[in-house]
Design a protein around this motif. Structure first.
Motif, PDB file in Angstrom:
ATOM      1  N   PRO A  70       0.784  -1.232   0.000  1.00 18.07           N
ATOM      2  CA  PRO A  70       0.000   0.000   0.000  1.00 18.07           C
ATOM      3  C   PRO A  70       0.818   1.285   0.000  1.00 18.07           C
ATOM      4  CG  PRO A  70       0.144  -0.871   2.214  1.00 18.07           C
ATOM      5  CD  PRO A  70       0.895  -1.831   1.336  1.00 18.07           C
ATOM      6  N   PHE A  71       2.118   1.199  -0.283  1.00 16.90           N
ATOM      7  CA  PHE A  71       2.967   2.395  -0.215  1.00 16.90           C
ATOM      8  C   PHE A  71       2.957   3.195  -1.519  1.00 16.90           C
ATOM      9  CE2 PHE A  71       4.625  -0.804   2.704  1.00 16.90           C
ATOM     10  CZ  PHE A  71       4.487  -0.111   3.903  1.00 16.90           C
ATOM     11  N   VAL A  72       2.503   2.586  -2.597  1.00 20.07           N
ATOM     12  CA  VAL A  72       2.349   3.296  -3.868  1.00 20.07           C
ATOM     13  C   VAL A  72       1.014   2.881  -4.490  1.00 20.07           C
ATOM     14  CG1 VAL A  72       4.827   3.454  -4.367  1.00 20.07           C
ATOM     15  CG2 VAL A  72       3.527   1.471  -5.182  1.00 20.07           C
ATOM     16  N   LYS A  73       0.583   3.638  -5.490  1.00 18.42           N
ATOM     17  CA  LYS A  73      -0.596   3.288  -6.286  1.00 18.42           C
ATOM     18  C   LYS A  73      -0.084   2.763  -7.619  1.00 18.42           C
ATOM     19  CE  LYS A  73      -4.341   4.006  -5.658  1.00 18.42           C
ATOM     20  NZ  LYS A  73      -5.435   3.149  -5.180  1.00 18.42           N
ATOM     21  N   ILE A  74      -0.602   1.600  -8.058  1.00 14.55           N
ATOM     22  CA  ILE A  74      -0.135   1.006  -9.318  1.00 14.55           C
ATOM     23  C   ILE A  74      -1.205   1.158 -10.406  1.00 14.55           C
ATOM     24  CG2 ILE A  74       0.406  -1.183 -10.487  1.00 14.55           C
ATOM     25  CD1 ILE A  74       1.963  -2.066  -8.136  1.00 14.55           C
ATOM     26  N   ILE A  75      -0.737   1.548 -11.609  1.00 13.35           N
ATOM     27  CA  ILE A  75      -1.587   1.574 -12.804  1.00 13.35           C
ATOM     28  C   ILE A  75      -0.868   0.780 -13.889  1.00 13.35           C
ATOM     29  CG2 ILE A  75      -2.693   3.004 -14.579  1.00 13.35           C
ATOM     30  CD1 ILE A  75      -2.807   5.290 -12.564  1.00 13.35           C
ATOM     31  N   LYS A  76      -1.591  -0.140 -14.504  1.00 12.46           N
ATOM     32  CA  LYS A  76      -1.014  -0.918 -15.608  1.00 12.46           C
ATOM     33  C   LYS A  76      -1.658  -0.477 -16.916  1.00 12.46           C
ATOM     34  CE  LYS A  76      -2.060  -5.355 -16.342  1.00 12.46           C
ATOM     35  NZ  LYS A  76      -2.099  -6.817 -16.158  1.00 12.46           N
ATOM     36  N   ILE A  77      -0.833  -0.180 -17.916  1.00 10.53           N
ATOM     37  CA  ILE A  77      -1.349   0.202 -19.228  1.00 10.53           C
ATOM     38  C   ILE A  77      -0.937  -0.870 -20.224  1.00 10.53           C
ATOM     39  CG2 ILE A  77      -1.388   1.939 -21.054  1.00 10.53           C
ATOM     40  CD1 ILE A  77      -0.191   2.967 -17.636  1.00 10.53           C
ATOM     41  N   THR A  78      -1.943  -1.512 -20.826  1.00 11.05           N
ATOM     42  CA  THR A  78      -1.706  -2.595 -21.781  1.00 11.05           C
ATOM     43  C   THR A  78      -1.967  -2.103 -23.194  1.00 11.05           C
ATOM     44  OG1 THR A  78      -2.443  -4.194 -20.121  1.00 11.05           O
ATOM     45  CG2 THR A  78      -2.348  -4.956 -22.393  1.00 11.05           C
ATOM     46  N   THR A  79      -1.062  -2.443 -24.102  1.00  8.18           N
ATOM     47  CA  THR A  79      -1.201  -2.078 -25.508  1.00  8.18           C
ATOM     48  C   THR A  79      -1.387  -3.351 -26.320  1.00  8.18           C
ATOM     49  OG1 THR A  79       0.309  -0.234 -25.116  1.00  8.18           O
ATOM     50  CG2 THR A  79      -0.104  -0.820 -27.401  1.00  8.18           C
ATOM     51  N   ARG A  80      -2.408  -3.383 -27.187  1.00 12.81           N
ATOM     52  CA  ARG A  80      -2.705  -4.595 -27.951  1.00 12.81           C
ATOM     53  C   ARG A  80      -2.871  -4.275 -29.431  1.00 12.81           C
ATOM     54  NH1 ARG A  80      -6.831  -8.390 -24.494  1.00 12.81           N
ATOM     55  NH2 ARG A  80      -5.872  -8.105 -22.473  1.00 12.81           N
ATOM     56  N   HIS A  81      -2.314  -5.132 -30.266  1.00 10.99           N
ATOM     57  CA  HIS A  81      -2.520  -5.001 -31.713  1.00 10.99           C
ATOM     58  C   HIS A  81      -2.185  -6.326 -32.387  1.00 10.99           C
ATOM     59  CE1 HIS A  81      -2.131  -3.432 -35.874  1.00 10.99           C
ATOM     60  NE2 HIS A  81      -3.031  -2.562 -35.452  1.00 10.99           N
ATOM     61  N   LYS A  82      -2.804  -6.570 -33.535  1.00 12.29           N
ATOM     62  CA  LYS A  82      -2.594  -7.848 -34.243  1.00 12.29           C
ATOM     63  C   LYS A  82      -1.205  -7.934 -34.871  1.00 12.29           C
ATOM     64  CE  LYS A  82      -4.836  -6.072 -38.412  1.00 12.29           C
ATOM     65  NZ  LYS A  82      -5.974  -6.209 -39.345  1.00 12.29           N
ATOM     66  N   ASP A  83      -0.559  -6.755 -35.074  1.00 13.08           N
ATOM     67  CA  ASP A  83       0.797  -6.745 -35.621  1.00 13.08           C
ATOM     68  C   ASP A  83       1.801  -6.501 -34.489  1.00 13.08           C
ATOM     69  OD1 ASP A  83       2.792  -6.485 -37.892  1.00 13.08           O
ATOM     70  OD2 ASP A  83       3.002  -4.506 -36.960  1.00 13.08           O
ATOM     71  N   TYR A  84       2.812  -7.356 -34.391  1.00 11.39           N
ATOM     72  CA  TYR A  84       3.776  -7.288 -33.283  1.00 11.39           C
ATOM     73  C   TYR A  84       4.491  -5.933 -33.254  1.00 11.39           C
ATOM     74  CZ  TYR A  84       7.687  -8.536 -30.220  1.00 11.39           C
ATOM     75  OH  TYR A  84       8.595  -8.562 -29.197  1.00 11.39           O
ATOM     76  N   LYS A 132       5.526  12.539  -9.214  1.00 18.12           N
ATOM     77  CA  LYS A 132       6.484  11.629  -8.613  1.00 18.12           C
ATOM     78  C   LYS A 132       6.050  10.196  -8.917  1.00 18.12           C
ATOM     79  CE  LYS A 132       8.827  10.854  -4.187  1.00 18.12           C
ATOM     80  NZ  LYS A 132       8.802  11.183  -2.745  1.00 18.12           N
ATOM     81  N   LYS A 133       6.902   9.461  -9.648  1.00 17.43           N
ATOM     82  CA  LYS A 133       6.475   8.128 -10.105  1.00 17.43           C
ATOM     83  C   LYS A 133       7.679   7.263 -10.428  1.00 17.43           C
ATOM     84  CE  LYS A 133       6.147   9.652 -14.934  1.00 17.43           C
ATOM     85  NZ  LYS A 133       6.752  10.965 -14.689  1.00 17.43           N
ATOM     86  N   ASP A 147       3.147   8.004  -6.443  1.00 17.73           N
ATOM     87  CA  ASP A 147       3.159   8.466  -5.060  1.00 17.73           C
ATOM     88  C   ASP A 147       1.720   8.618  -4.573  1.00 17.73           C
ATOM     89  OD1 ASP A 147       4.216   9.498  -2.696  1.00 17.73           O
ATOM     90  OD2 ASP A 147       3.933  11.551  -3.390  1.00 17.73           O
ATOM     91  N   ARG A 148       1.446   8.174  -3.344  1.00 16.78           N
ATOM     92  CA  ARG A 148       0.076   8.210  -2.818  1.00 16.78           C
ATOM     93  C   ARG A 148      -0.285   9.569  -2.205  1.00 16.78           C
ATOM     94  NH1 ARG A 148      -2.192   2.741  -2.334  1.00 16.78           N
ATOM     95  NH2 ARG A 148      -4.009   3.797  -1.518  1.00 16.78           N
ATOM     96  N   THR A 149       0.668  10.442  -2.061  1.00 13.39           N
ATOM     97  CA  THR A 149       0.388  11.726  -1.409  1.00 13.39           C
ATOM     98  C   THR A 149      -0.012  12.777  -2.441  1.00 13.39           C
ATOM     99  OG1 THR A 149       2.722  12.338  -1.562  1.00 13.39           O
ATOM    100  CG2 THR A 149       2.001  11.259   0.461  1.00 13.39           C
ATOM    101  N   GLY A 150      -0.683  13.835  -1.961  1.00 13.50           N
ATOM    102  CA  GLY A 150      -1.045  14.951  -2.833  1.00 13.50           C
ATOM    103  C   GLY A 150      -2.001  14.538  -3.940  1.00 13.50           C
ATOM    104  N   ASN A 151      -1.908  15.265  -5.070  1.00 16.92           N
ATOM    105  CA  ASN A 151      -2.830  14.981  -6.171  1.00 16.92           C
ATOM    106  C   ASN A 151      -2.122  14.287  -7.337  1.00 16.92           C
ATOM    107  OD1 ASN A 151      -1.263  17.045  -7.110  1.00 16.92           O
ATOM    108  ND2 ASN A 151      -2.954  18.250  -7.974  1.00 16.92           N
ATOM    109  N   ALA A 152      -1.037  13.543  -7.021  1.00 15.50           N
ATOM    110  CA  ALA A 152      -0.253  12.881  -8.072  1.00 15.50           C
ATOM    111  C   ALA A 152      -1.122  11.953  -8.912  1.00 15.50           C
ATOM    112  CB  ALA A 152       0.907  12.095  -7.448  1.00 15.50           C
TER     113      ALA A 152
END
Length: 839
Positions: free
Chosen positions: A740-754, A774-775, A801-806
């Motif tokens: 719980p010390f950071v917030k995690i976001i995963k961004i996945t990119t998908r396409h039929k061509d490698y 801060k990240k 970072d979990r603080t402020g409005n990051a």
């Protein structure tokens, strides 16, 4: 995001200048503005369902989010086509909740609406055809073939026809080519007929006409009149037997279900005659799809430990909105829940009880139904569309003030929620992965409770580290329950070393000697056994013994799972399946063998080792039907099954008197997994499944099969030392920046061509690097499974970072970047998926 709560119009006389911002079930970043027709201005408002045209052809159900007098500047507002109800289907708190969810989970409010509304409340459109009134076959320059003429002849006698009607007339399966030809020849018009999906359940009933029950003498006269007509007499006598109107004339108003007469084998034509002659009258009523049950209103007697915990919870709620109830397995959390629910309902408020699995819902509903009867609603995905709409309407009307449900039940139209209880709050099943919104129901439930200014109780024997951290730092209240209910004792644990037994030739069909002995002992004592394996199917994969070839999915980068039932191999990601090969595709060898353990294979092994035992399996494959869970649990509860093999479905909430042995087949498979939560999940799953053993007066046994019994985590599980395990893991997480010390976001990119998938992932990654917060930015890397459904996958991980409005700032900038990228010609076909709190 536009404001959902704009000013209501000021001058009610200016009805012709009213506009509505409407939430549509499409992935677009804002609401669309439509003109409110003059005839609807008086009866429309926030939360009403309307029909609107979207684009040139689509007809959609929308929800009004805002009413105002400002026309759109970039397009001409189309009129609302129709109003669907005379009341709001969604309340303002729900719309605020949708807006929060869209903002927090980086999706669109239309996607939230699409997930929130039951399918039965969304319109469906059906394509139909009709003759073009301007078409004249004699003057048309286009020749018609035989089938086209046949179709036009059929249309000449009908106002409209569906595609299915056309197929029936022509006797062919695909008529699209013929219809396209007739449209080009201007002979027909294709249009969309919009219809409601939900249809109430209607019951036909009969009763005596009013004049016949005014006086007993009139009824006697009636029987004299039909003397000599025995079939009619039988029907009337059957009615009087079921509805004693002689004693209570008022019962006639409710009448008798018509099918009671047909079920009794009485004459349908005689019944028709009685209705025609005015003796009986037929009428229809709308009935519930759920059986009416009376609650027992039983008095729940709490033990001294439970009573103390109950008072502590109430005390914690004085200062905190959210409280964690940390109660060991079998401590009697359900009795505490019931006591709290009754208290909140008595105060006139609503209650939502969230459960992680349908299997758990099935088991607990029986217990709760005894207490609350039909005043309690149940909501989950195994219900039909119509059943879910009835629960929705039950909450909306106030008929249902208490609902038990899985994660989708947070979307129900509560207007005075007094408490949200989230049982087994640590469960990963609360996370929605696809489609958007990819929400965590526990966190969303806490937010929903906050919007209602109510309280949230989180219950678990093994809390998630985030929840326990919030309790220990004072954000949540904390109450512990450390003793099992009644005379029940905690089970004895045994570590069975797989490698030692293998060396001594004591391992039989993947079962150690100790596990076999304990199972046999339970069977001898006519007790029951639970066997847990965290995998369904017969075996993880098939392999060639000569060259090592493993069959893989054609569309995904994964091996196919072998399922003995049906003799096939399946991909658990895209559903692709094929028959088991007779020979290796690489070298031609016929030495193919199953590698690893699945629930299906364990079930077979147990039947061979214990032929006298009745063995059943509970996994996704055996519980697909609506009542699959219920039937299995009823069989097990009634003693018709001796050994139940299952996946994580059996790890929680099940409470059976006769279970004394729990076996965990391969604890290492849970522990050694590429996920920072692997240790936490292993502790939770093993503790939860162990908690099913010895829940009454007899002490249970838990056998953990492992290749590394010296692992420290096993000692902590056996001693129940959750806190030392928590402190050890939290030190690691703080050092390496994990929740719980950071917030995690995963961004996945998908396409039929490698190459396109990789290029777009790198381009996005570089742009995210420029966002000034801060990240820590990781990736992009090829996904753990690099291809699913012919789409190549790359992933980037952001630790914020979990603080402020990051977090808020990063999400806003990320959405702007994605909008710009998807408008760029190089990235139009690329799919970007943002997952907040993905693990």
């Amino acid at each position: 995001m536009e404001s959902l709560f704009g000013d209501q119009y000021d001058n009610k006389d200016e009805k012709s200048n009213l506009f509505a911002d409407i939430i549509l079930p499409v992935p677009i970043p804002k609401m669309f503005t439509y003109k409110i027709p003059r005839n609807l201005a008086e009866s429309i408002g926030i939360g009403f369902r309307v029909i609107v045209q979207f684009g040139k052809k689509k007809i959609l159900t929308g929800i009004i989010g805002r009413v105002h007098q400002k026309p759109p500047t970039s397009y001409d507002a189309k009129p609302i086509l129709d109003l669907l109800d005379n009341h709001a289907t969604v309340n303002p708190i729900q719309i605020r909740f949708w807006a929060w969810m869209a903002e927090y989970y980086c999706c669109h409010i239309g996607e939230v609406m699409n997930a929130a509304l039951p399918s039965g409340l969304k319109l469906s459109s059906e394509s139909k055809i009709q003759l073009n009134p301007t078409f004249d076959p004699d003057t048309s320059p286009y020749p018609l073939d035989e089938r086209e003429e046949l179709l036009l002849q059929a249309l000449a006698n009908k106002e409209e026809m569906s595609y299915e009607d056309c197929e029936a007339v022509l006797g062919i399966k695909s008529i699209h080519g013929i219809l396209k030809s007739l449209v080009i020849k201007e002979a027909i018009i294709v249009f969309e007929q919009v219809k409601e999906k939900y249809s109430p359940k209607v019951e036909s009933r009969i009763r005596f006409s009013h004049e016949h029950v005014k006086d007993k003498k009139l009824l006697e006269a009636l029987f004299n009149e039909i003397a000599g007509k025995p079939k009619q007499e039988e029907i009337l006598l059957k009615y009087l037997q079921e509805v004693p109107v002689y004693k209570k004339p008022e019962l006639n108003q409710k009448g008798l279900e018509k099918k009671v007469i047909s079920d009794a084998g009485l004459s349908a034509s005689s019944l028709k005659t009685l209705i025609k002659n005015g003796v009986l009258e037929e009428f229809k009523i709308i009935i519930s799809r759920f059986e009416e049950e009376e609650g027992s209103n039983e008095e729940i007697v709490l033990s001294s430990e439970q009573e103390e915990a109950f008072q502590q919870i109430k005390k914690e709620f004085e200062d905190k909105n959210t409280v964690l109830l940390h109660g060991i397995t079998g401590s009697g959390k359900t009795e505490l829940y019931i006591t709290l629910i009754k208290e909140v309902l008595a105060g006139g408020s609503q209650v939502l009880l969230l459960l992680p699995e349908i299997a758990l819902t099935t088991h607990m509903v029986g217990r709760l139904r005894q207490v609350f009867g039909s005043s309690m609603g149940v909501y989950h995905s195994k219900y039909s569309d119509n059943e879910r709409v009835e629960v929705w309407n039950g909450v909306l009307s106030g008929k249902l003030s208490f609902v038990v449900g899985v994660r989708s039940s947070i979307f129900l139209p509560f207007d005075s929620l007094g408490m949200v209880i989230i049982d087994e709050e640590h469960e990963p099943s609360y996370k929605q992965f696809d489609p958007a919104p990819r929400f965590q129901a526990r966190d969303a439930g806490i937010m929903l409770s906050w919007l209602h200014q109510s309280k949230t109780l989180l219950g678990s024997a093994t809390p998630s580290f985030e929840t326990f951290h919030n309790a220990k730092t004072g954000k949540y209240g904390y109450v512990s329950l450390e003793k099992r209910f009644g005379e029940a004792q905690l089970p004895d644990y045994y570590l069975a070393d797989i490698l030692v037994d293998k060396k001594k030739n004591l391992l039989k069909l993947d079962f150690t000697r100790l596990m076999r002995e304990k199972i046999q002992e339970a069977l001898n004592n006519q007790e029951q056994v639970l066997i847990f394996q965290n995998r369904r199917g017969y075996a993880p994969y098939i392999s060639c013994e000569d060259c090592g070839w493993i069959p893989e999915c054609e569309h995904c980068d994964v091996s196919l799972t072998y399922h003995q039932f049906g003799e096939e191999m399946r991909c658990h990601y895209c559903g692709f399946k094929e028959k088991v090969p007779h020979a290796c595709s690489a070298c031609g060898s016929n030495k193919l063998s199953a590698v690893g353990l699945g629930t299906e294979r364990i079930e077979e092994s147990l039947s061979l080792l214990f032929p006298e035992a009745r063995v059943a399996r509970m996994d996704l494959d055996t519980t697909r039907s609506k009542y699959g869970y219920q039937r299995l649990l009823e069989d097990f509860g009634s003693g018709n099954v001796d050994i139940l093999v299952g996946t994580q479905m059996i790890t929680k909430g099940l409470d059976f008197d006769r279970v004394t042995v729990v076996g965990i087949m391969d604890a290492d498979r849970i522990l050694y997994f590429p996920d920072f939560r692997a240790g936490e999940r292993a502790f939770q799953q093993i503790t939860q499944v162990a908690g099913r053993a010895g829940r009454r007066d007899k002490k249970g046994s838990v056998i953990i099969q492992t290749r590394k019994p010296e692992q420290a985590i096993f000692g902590q599980i056996i001693s129940g030392d959750y806190k030392s395990f928590y402190l050890q893991e939290m030190g690691e997480r703080q050092r390496f920046f994990y929740p719980p010390f950071v917030k995690i976001i995963k961004i996945t990119t998908r396409h039929k061509d490698y190459k396109t998938a990789e290029k777009s992932a790198r381009y996005l990654h570089n742009l995210m690097g420029d966002i000034q917060v801060k990240k820590i930015l990781l990736g992009p890397e090829k996904g753990l499974i690099g291809k699913i459904k012919n789409q190549y996958i790359f992933e980037s991980i952001v630790k914020l970072d979990r603080t402020g409005n990051a977090q808020a700032h990063f999400k806003q900038e990320l959405l702007h970047i994605l909008e710009e990228m998807q408008a760029h010609k190089d990235f139009r076909g690329v799919r970007f998926v943002v997952d907040v709190d993905p693990y």
